[in-house]
Scaffold this motif. Sequence first.
Motif, PDB file in Angstrom:
ATOM      1  N   MET A   1     -37.733   7.257  41.430  1.00 17.76           N
ATOM      2  CA  MET A   1     -37.050   6.687  40.269  1.00 17.76           C
ATOM      3  C   MET A   1     -36.822   7.772  39.229  1.00 17.76           C
ATOM      4  N   ASP A   2     -35.872   7.556  38.270  1.00 16.88           N
ATOM      5  CA  ASP A   2     -35.576   8.571  37.284  1.00 16.88           C
ATOM      6  C   ASP A   2     -36.671   8.630  36.220  1.00 16.88           C
ATOM      7  N   THR A   3     -36.508   9.572  35.304  1.00 13.46           N
ATOM      8  CA  THR A   3     -37.532   9.831  34.306  1.00 13.46           C
ATOM      9  C   THR A   3     -37.791   8.615  33.431  1.00 13.46           C
ATOM     10  N   VAL A   4     -36.719   7.915  33.019  1.00  5.49           N
ATOM     11  CA  VAL A   4     -36.883   6.743  32.159  1.00  5.49           C
ATOM     12  C   VAL A   4     -37.756   5.705  32.833  1.00  5.49           C
ATOM     13  N   HIS A   5     -37.493   5.413  34.090  1.00  2.06           N
ATOM     14  CA  HIS A   5     -38.278   4.417  34.801  1.00  2.06           C
ATOM     15  C   HIS A   5     -39.728   4.866  34.934  1.00  2.06           C
ATOM     16  N   SER A   6     -39.944   6.148  35.148  1.00  2.00           N
ATOM     17  CA  SER A   6     -41.313   6.654  35.235  1.00  2.00           C
ATOM     18  C   SER A   6     -42.037   6.485  33.908  1.00  2.00           C
ATOM     19  N   GLU A   7     -41.340   6.714  32.799  1.00  2.00           N
ATOM     20  CA  GLU A   7     -41.945   6.549  31.480  1.00  2.00           C
ATOM     21  C   GLU A   7     -42.237   5.089  31.185  1.00  2.00           C
ATOM     22  N   VAL A   8     -41.384   4.194  31.626  1.00  2.00           N
ATOM     23  CA  VAL A   8     -41.618   2.763  31.445  1.00  2.00           C
ATOM     24  C   VAL A   8     -42.930   2.366  32.110  1.00  2.00           C
ATOM     25  N   ARG A   9     -43.239   2.993  33.227  1.00  2.00           N
ATOM     26  CA  ARG A   9     -44.472   2.670  33.943  1.00  2.00           C
ATOM     27  C   ARG A   9     -45.722   3.152  33.197  1.00  2.00           C
ATOM     28  N   GLY A  10     -45.535   3.796  32.054  1.00  2.00           N
ATOM     29  CA  GLY A  10     -46.672   4.128  31.212  1.00  2.00           C
ATOM     30  C   GLY A  10     -47.366   2.896  30.669  1.00  2.00           C
ATOM     31  N   ASN A  11     -46.664   1.780  30.653  1.00  2.00           N
ATOM     32  CA  ASN A  11     -47.302   0.500  30.363  1.00  2.00           C
ATOM     33  C   ASN A  11     -47.769  -0.101  31.678  1.00  2.00           C
ATOM     34  N   ARG A  12     -49.032  -0.436  31.756  1.00  2.00           N
ATOM     35  CA  ARG A  12     -49.636  -0.828  33.031  1.00  2.00           C
ATOM     36  C   ARG A  12     -49.148  -2.180  33.532  1.00  2.00           C
ATOM     37  N   LEU A  13     -48.652  -3.026  32.649  1.00  2.00           N
ATOM     38  CA  LEU A  13     -48.037  -4.273  33.110  1.00  2.00           C
ATOM     39  C   LEU A  13     -46.711  -3.980  33.794  1.00  2.00           C
ATOM     40  N   LEU A  14     -45.879  -3.192  33.131  1.00  2.00           N
ATOM     41  CA  LEU A  14     -44.584  -2.863  33.718  1.00  2.00           C
ATOM     42  C   LEU A  14     -44.746  -2.057  35.001  1.00  2.00           C
ATOM     43  N   ALA A  15     -45.846  -1.290  35.088  1.00  2.00           N
ATOM     44  CA  ALA A  15     -46.094  -0.495  36.287  1.00  2.00           C
ATOM     45  C   ALA A  15     -46.376  -1.366  37.506  1.00  2.00           C
ATOM     46  N   LEU A  16     -46.717  -2.635  37.284  1.00  2.00           N
ATOM     47  CA  LEU A  16     -46.982  -3.538  38.406  1.00  2.00           C
ATOM     48  C   LEU A  16     -45.706  -4.031  39.079  1.00  2.00           C
ATOM     49  N   LEU A  17     -44.569  -3.820  38.417  1.00  2.00           N
ATOM     50  CA  LEU A  17     -43.307  -4.349  38.938  1.00  2.00           C
ATOM     51  C   LEU A  17     -42.743  -3.454  40.037  1.00  2.00           C
ATOM     52  N   ASP A  18     -42.028  -4.056  40.959  1.00  2.00           N
ATOM     53  CA  ASP A  18     -41.350  -3.286  41.996  1.00  2.00           C
ATOM     54  C   ASP A  18     -40.149  -2.556  41.389  1.00  2.00           C
ATOM     55  N   ASP A  19     -39.621  -1.606  42.112  1.00  2.00           N
ATOM     56  CA  ASP A  19     -38.542  -0.763  41.591  1.00  2.00           C
ATOM     57  C   ASP A  19     -37.320  -1.574  41.174  1.00  2.00           C
ATOM     58  N   ASP A  20     -36.932  -2.567  41.969  1.00  2.00           N
ATOM     59  CA  ASP A  20     -35.741  -3.355  41.649  1.00  2.00           C
ATOM     60  C   ASP A  20     -35.933  -4.135  40.354  1.00  2.00           C
ATOM     61  N   SER A  21     -37.090  -4.733  40.173  1.00  2.00           N
ATOM     62  CA  SER A  21     -37.354  -5.498  38.954  1.00  2.00           C
ATOM     63  C   SER A  21     -37.354  -4.579  37.740  1.00  2.00           C
ATOM     64  N   LEU A  22     -37.986  -3.426  37.891  1.00  2.00           N
ATOM     65  CA  LEU A  22     -38.062  -2.489  36.777  1.00  2.00           C
ATOM     66  C   LEU A  22     -36.683  -1.938  36.433  1.00  2.00           C
ATOM     67  N   ARG A  23     -35.876  -1.710  37.445  1.00  2.00           N
ATOM     68  CA  ARG A  23     -34.515  -1.212  37.219  1.00  2.00           C
ATOM     69  C   ARG A  23     -33.697  -2.231  36.431  1.00  2.00           C
ATOM     70  N   ALA A  24     -33.926  -3.514  36.681  1.00  2.00           N
ATOM     71  CA  ALA A  24     -33.203  -4.555  35.958  1.00  2.00           C
ATOM     72  C   ALA A  24     -33.668  -4.680  34.503  1.00  2.00           C
TER      73      ALA A  24
END
Length: 238
Positions: A1-24
């Motif tokens: 995933m790109d840098t933005v998505h990786s940074e979003v995963r800095g929140n541990r709740l959002l990190a639980l989401l699959d790539d498609d959900s996080l991309r949305a």
Amino acid sequence: MDTVHSEVRGNRLLALLDDDSLRALAPRLVPVPLALREDLYLEQAPMTHAWFPTAGVLSMLGSAAAQTDVEVATIGSEGMLGVGLLLGAQLSFGRVFVQVEGTGWRMSAADLRECVAAQPPFGRVLHRYANALMVQIAQGTACNRAHAVEQRCARWLLQTHDRVDGDEFDLTQEFLAQMLGERRATVNQVAGSLQQRGLIRYSRGRIQVTDRDGLEAAACRCYGFVRTEYARMLSPPA
């Protein structure tokens, strides 16, 4: 995933989401600083946004009807501010402010509701977190009633330590007294005892945890109980 998505995963709740959900979700999330003492919610004011911290600590206070500021829960990178929105509320029951400065992601209330409806995995993660937060609030209430000030102080320090990088964080004894709902003189005595035993070091409004195991031994069992519930909540979905 790109840098933005990786940074979003800095929140541990959002990190639980699959790539498609996080991309949305990513286009709805705005990076924001969390400034020390910044008010995010005010009592009986509209909750216009939800926040997903990646660093720092948020403090939730009870209603002013209690006639004193008493903390009912803390939120760090393991959680989100906005459970009330998830459950259909529009106004905040109490004040929420930044206890330890940091960073995070902000989402509008309207976007939160839309994303929960459109992305079932997101809704499931947030509902699991809502349950853990309620456990923290309920157990904290019982703890304040049943346990000694020193045990509660150790629990509070551990909870804050869990949510910061490193072993040090800013904290005045006056602020700690407010969060515990105790007189400053009482908290001064307790903090002095913890320092004499080598569990913490306190100087000029800054706390350093020097003996984590000893501090856990000094805390009541409520700390471990709530930590276990959060670990269960943060485990990957089966």
